[in-house]
Design a protein around this motif. Sequence first.
Motif, PDB file in Angstrom:
ATOM      1  N   ASN A  70     -33.804  12.358  30.463  1.00 46.63           N
ATOM      2  CA  ASN A  70     -34.847  12.702  31.434  1.00 46.63           C
ATOM      3  C   ASN A  70     -36.219  12.501  30.804  1.00 46.63           C
ATOM      4  O   ASN A  70     -37.124  11.943  31.424  1.00 46.63           O
ATOM      5  CB  ASN A  70     -34.659  14.166  31.865  1.00 46.63           C
ATOM      6  N   ALA A  71     -36.370  12.917  29.560  1.00 53.66           N
ATOM      7  CA  ALA A  71     -37.635  12.747  28.845  1.00 53.66           C
ATOM      8  C   ALA A  71     -37.952  11.264  28.685  1.00 53.66           C
ATOM      9  O   ALA A  71     -39.086  10.834  28.926  1.00 53.66           O
ATOM     10  CB  ALA A  71     -37.561  13.426  27.485  1.00 53.66           C
ATOM     11  N   ALA A  72     -36.964  10.480  28.285  1.00 54.04           N
ATOM     12  CA  ALA A  72     -37.170   9.047  28.089  1.00 54.04           C
ATOM     13  C   ALA A  72     -37.565   8.379  29.405  1.00 54.04           C
ATOM     14  O   ALA A  72     -38.446   7.503  29.432  1.00 54.04           O
ATOM     15  CB  ALA A  72     -35.907   8.406  27.530  1.00 54.04           C
ATOM     16  N   ARG A  73     -36.947   8.799  30.494  1.00 52.75           N
ATOM     17  CA  ARG A  73     -37.250   8.226  31.804  1.00 52.75           C
ATOM     18  C   ARG A  73     -38.681   8.564  32.229  1.00 52.75           C
ATOM     19  O   ARG A  73     -39.419   7.704  32.708  1.00 52.75           O
ATOM     20  CB  ARG A  73     -36.253   8.747  32.842  1.00 52.75           C
ATOM     21  N   LYS A  74     -39.091   9.820  32.012  1.00 59.22           N
ATOM     22  CA  LYS A  74     -40.458  10.219  32.358  1.00 59.22           C
ATOM     23  C   LYS A  74     -41.477   9.401  31.569  1.00 59.22           C
ATOM     24  O   LYS A  74     -42.449   8.891  32.129  1.00 59.22           O
ATOM     25  CB  LYS A  74     -40.671  11.706  32.062  1.00 59.22           C
ATOM     26  N   ILE A  75     -41.266   9.289  30.265  1.00 64.46           N
ATOM     27  CA  ILE A  75     -42.194   8.559  29.405  1.00 64.46           C
ATOM     28  C   ILE A  75     -42.244   7.087  29.814  1.00 64.46           C
ATOM     29  O   ILE A  75     -43.310   6.485  29.903  1.00 64.46           O
ATOM     30  CB  ILE A  75     -41.798   8.709  27.924  1.00 64.46           C
ATOM     31  N   SER A  76     -41.084   6.511  30.097  1.00 63.35           N
ATOM     32  CA  SER A  76     -41.007   5.110  30.477  1.00 63.35           C
ATOM     33  C   SER A  76     -41.777   4.847  31.768  1.00 63.35           C
ATOM     34  O   SER A  76     -42.524   3.871  31.877  1.00 63.35           O
ATOM     35  CB  SER A  76     -39.544   4.704  30.643  1.00 63.35           C
ATOM     36  N   ARG A  77     -41.617   5.709  32.737  1.00 63.54           N
ATOM     37  CA  ARG A  77     -42.292   5.511  34.016  1.00 63.54           C
ATOM     38  C   ARG A  77     -43.812   5.652  33.885  1.00 63.54           C
ATOM     39  O   ARG A  77     -44.562   4.903  34.513  1.00 63.54           O
ATOM     40  CB  ARG A  77     -41.754   6.502  35.053  1.00 63.54           C
ATOM     41  N   LEU A  78     -44.242   6.624  33.074  1.00 64.06           N
ATOM     42  CA  LEU A  78     -45.682   6.795  32.865  1.00 64.06           C
ATOM     43  C   LEU A  78     -46.271   5.588  32.147  1.00 64.06           C
ATOM     44  O   LEU A  78     -47.342   5.091  32.513  1.00 64.06           O
ATOM     45  CB  LEU A  78     -45.954   8.076  32.076  1.00 64.06           C
ATOM     46  N   ALA A  79     -45.571   5.108  31.115  1.00 60.47           N
ATOM     47  CA  ALA A  79     -46.043   3.946  30.366  1.00 60.47           C
ATOM     48  C   ALA A  79     -46.081   2.711  31.261  1.00 60.47           C
ATOM     49  O   ALA A  79     -47.004   1.890  31.166  1.00 60.47           O
ATOM     50  CB  ALA A  79     -45.152   3.705  29.161  1.00 60.47           C
ATOM     51  N   LYS A  80     -45.101   2.584  32.127  1.00 58.05           N
ATOM     52  CA  LYS A  80     -45.038   1.446  33.043  1.00 58.05           C
ATOM     53  C   LYS A  80     -46.248   1.446  33.974  1.00 58.05           C
ATOM     54  O   LYS A  80     -46.862   0.393  34.209  1.00 58.05           O
ATOM     55  CB  LYS A  80     -43.742   1.526  33.858  1.00 58.05           C
ATOM     56  N   LYS A  81     -46.631   2.625  34.476  1.00 58.19           N
ATOM     57  CA  LYS A  81     -47.802   2.710  35.348  1.00 58.19           C
ATOM     58  C   LYS A  81     -49.080   2.357  34.599  1.00 58.19           C
ATOM     59  O   LYS A  81     -49.940   1.642  35.107  1.00 58.19           O
ATOM     60  CB  LYS A  81     -47.914   4.109  35.949  1.00 58.19           C
ATOM     61  N   LEU A  82     -49.191   2.857  33.385  1.00 58.25           N
ATOM     62  CA  LEU A  82     -50.375   2.565  32.581  1.00 58.25           C
ATOM     63  C   LEU A  82     -50.457   1.073  32.254  1.00 58.25           C
ATOM     64  O   LEU A  82     -51.527   0.471  32.343  1.00 58.25           O
ATOM     65  CB  LEU A  82     -50.363   3.386  31.290  1.00 58.25           C
ATOM     66  N   ASN A  83     -49.335   0.480  31.906  1.00 55.98           N
ATOM     67  CA  ASN A  83     -49.313  -0.950  31.593  1.00 55.98           C
ATOM     68  C   ASN A  83     -49.662  -1.800  32.811  1.00 55.98           C
ATOM     69  O   ASN A  83     -50.308  -2.843  32.680  1.00 55.98           O
ATOM     70  CB  ASN A  83     -47.955  -1.362  31.031  1.00 55.98           C
ATOM     71  N   ALA A  84     -49.235  -1.368  33.992  1.00 52.80           N
ATOM     72  CA  ALA A  84     -49.554  -2.106  35.207  1.00 52.80           C
ATOM     73  C   ALA A  84     -51.053  -2.094  35.461  1.00 52.80           C
ATOM     74  O   ALA A  84     -51.647  -3.112  35.848  1.00 52.80           O
ATOM     75  CB  ALA A  84     -48.811  -1.500  36.395  1.00 52.80           C
ATOM     76  N   ILE A  85     -51.689  -0.963  35.201  1.00 54.87           N
ATOM     77  CA  ILE A  85     -53.139  -0.851  35.380  1.00 54.87           C
ATOM     78  C   ILE A  85     -53.856  -1.731  34.354  1.00 54.87           C
ATOM     79  O   ILE A  85     -54.818  -2.434  34.678  1.00 54.87           O
ATOM     80  CB  ILE A  85     -53.601   0.615  35.264  1.00 54.87           C
TER      81      ILE A  85
END
Length: 90
Positions: A70-85
């Motif tokens: 769950n932690a890995a998934r949360k971090i991955s999704r946040l990083a993905k949003k930041l990278n998209a920006i």
Amino acid sequence: MANHKSAEKRAKQGEKKNLRNRMVKTHVKTAVKKVLAAVTEKDENAASVLDMAKSAIDKAAKKGVIHKRNAARKISRLAKKLNAINKANA
């Protein structure tokens, strides 16, 4: 209700753990909200906010408050949003 001394102790320990878990989960949720706000505002400090959120999430997983996946998934999704920006700005 607890009738034995050991059961009373376990109930007291459960209350302490419940309180700690709620505090840690609240801290994680707040950190995630800060990252999402920084990403939507396209803040230049979003990467440092993400690092703080990663730390909070990893600590929660280490303590067993949330599952490690769950932690890995949360971090991955946040990083993905930041990278998209960041990709859109480049």
